[in-house]
Design a protein around this motif. Structure first.
Motif, PDB file in Angstrom:
ATOM      1  N   ALA A  71       0.837  -1.204   0.000  1.00  0.00           N
ATOM      2  CA  ALA A  71       0.000   0.000   0.000  1.00  0.00           C
ATOM      3  C   ALA A  71       0.869   1.249   0.000  1.00  0.00           C
ATOM      4  N   TRP A  72       1.968   1.221   0.749  1.00  0.00           N
ATOM      5  CA  TRP A  72       2.889   2.360   0.759  1.00  0.00           C
ATOM      6  C   TRP A  72       3.487   2.559  -0.631  1.00  0.00           C
ATOM      7  N   LEU A  73       3.914   1.487  -1.270  1.00  0.00           N
ATOM      8  CA  LEU A  73       4.482   1.600  -2.619  1.00  0.00           C
ATOM      9  C   LEU A  73       3.453   2.154  -3.599  1.00  0.00           C
ATOM     10  N   ASP A  74       2.221   1.672  -3.492  1.00  0.00           N
ATOM     11  CA  ASP A  74       1.169   2.139  -4.395  1.00  0.00           C
ATOM     12  C   ASP A  74       0.977   3.656  -4.302  1.00  0.00           C
ATOM     13  N   HIS A  75       1.166   4.219  -3.127  1.00  0.00           N
ATOM     14  CA  HIS A  75       0.825   5.624  -2.909  1.00  0.00           C
ATOM     15  C   HIS A  75       2.016   6.576  -2.917  1.00  0.00           C
ATOM     16  N   HIS A  76       3.248   6.061  -2.851  1.00  0.00           N
ATOM     17  CA  HIS A  76       4.374   6.963  -2.647  1.00  0.00           C
ATOM     18  C   HIS A  76       5.460   6.904  -3.712  1.00  0.00           C
ATOM     19  N   VAL A  77       5.479   5.915  -4.564  1.00  0.00           N
ATOM     20  CA  VAL A  77       6.528   5.833  -5.580  1.00  0.00           C
ATOM     21  C   VAL A  77       5.920   5.445  -6.917  1.00  0.00           C
ATOM     22  N   ASP A  78       6.631   5.836  -7.963  1.00  0.00           N
ATOM     23  CA  ASP A  78       6.256   5.350  -9.281  1.00  0.00           C
ATOM     24  C   ASP A  78       6.811   3.938  -9.430  1.00  0.00           C
ATOM     25  N   THR A  79       5.951   3.010  -9.694  1.00  0.00           N
ATOM     26  CA  THR A  79       6.382   1.621  -9.788  1.00  0.00           C
ATOM     27  C   THR A  79       6.460   1.196 -11.245  1.00  0.00           C
ATOM     28  N   PRO A  80       7.203   0.153 -11.558  1.00  0.00           N
ATOM     29  CA  PRO A  80       7.889  -0.758 -10.633  1.00  0.00           C
ATOM     30  C   PRO A  80       9.195  -0.172 -10.081  1.00  0.00           C
TER      31      PRO A  80
END
Length: 260
Positions: A71-80
């Motif tokens: 959830a943190w990755l989804d909201h705070h960084v451009d993935t992958p």
């Protein structure tokens, strides 16, 4: 999804680094920052729920911890993103690559847990390497057995470095950590799933690691068709603090492959 975080000033692609069990983002930075120095990557160090300065904001299960990181990755960084981790952090990173491969561009797994239940691990039965007399004198007595099993590079200097890492950062939530580690859901539900992750992977293990071993990690390489496996002599479970120069070399090779 509120996790305590430290980030470097670089503006390059992010590499998200996850900590060993019970350790903080400050300890993770001490482990990985020398290996990532000069790469231009934006280094991101997270405290897991109930670790460091992050409160226990989810149920004490590995799946809940993993979901919180996702959830943190989804909201705070451009993935992958590139994911790096040590021990339990590497266990979670591999789990994220299985469950949410869209979030992950490459994996750096240092002394990764593979089968999380202690009695299921394939551990080396070789005798430990020689150590100078009194090499553990600076460590609290209650840590002697753990460090004796964990360390391959057995010197007072390495012990001091590991103790500093253990004591770095916020205090964490000992009750949450105990519930997580001893609860029925410490293992991820898909721990044994035969899922392939086809991004660049580097798995680095210690030859004298009597905490999680190195054999399970080699067998897990079937999941990583673009994976490199390395076993380092005179290194144990705290490999980043025991052999920092070698970790930097292997990390640089992994980063070269992530750019290919």
């Amino acid at each position: 999804m509120n996790l305590a975080v430290d980030q470097s000033a670089e503006t390059g692609p992010p590499v998200v680094c996850l900590p060993m069990f019970s350790m903080s983002r400050a300890a993770t930075a001490a482990a990985f920052r020398p290996a990532l120095a000069g790469t231009g990557l934006r280094e991101i160090y997270l405290d897991l729920p109930g670790h460091g300065d992050t409160p226990a904001n989810c149920p004490p299960t590995s799946q809940a911890v993993l979901d919180t990181v996702c959830a943190w990755l989804d909201h705070h960084v451009d993935t992958p993103v590139l994911l790096a981790g040590g021990s339990y952090g590497a266990y979670l990173a591999a789990g994220i690559a299985r469950q949410r491969p869209n979030l992950v561009r490459g994996l750096l797994l240092v002394c990764p847990g593979v089968t999380i239940t202690r009695d299921s691990r394939d551990l080396p039965d070789d005798p430990p390497l020689d150590a100078p007399p009194g090499w553990l004198d600076a460590a609290p007595t209650e840590l002697h057995a753990h460090l004796d099993a964990a360390l391959g590079h057995r010197t007072p200097a390495v012990v001091a470095t590991v103790l500093a890492a253990m004591n770095a950062g916020g205090p964490g939530d000992a009750t949450f950590q105990q519930q997580l580690q001893t609860g029925p859901d410490y293992a991820l539900p898909d721990e044994s799933a035969e899922v392939v992750f086809d991004g660049p992977v580097s798995v680095i293990t210690g030859r004298q690691d009597r905490i999680i071993g190195y054999a399970d990690q080699f067998r897990a390489m079937r999941h990583y068709p673009r994976g490199t496996y390395t076993m380092v002599d005179a290194a144990g479970h705290y490999l980043p603090y025991e052999q920092p120069t070698l970790l930097r070399s292997f990390t640089q090779d992994w980063l070269r492959r992530t750019r290919g």
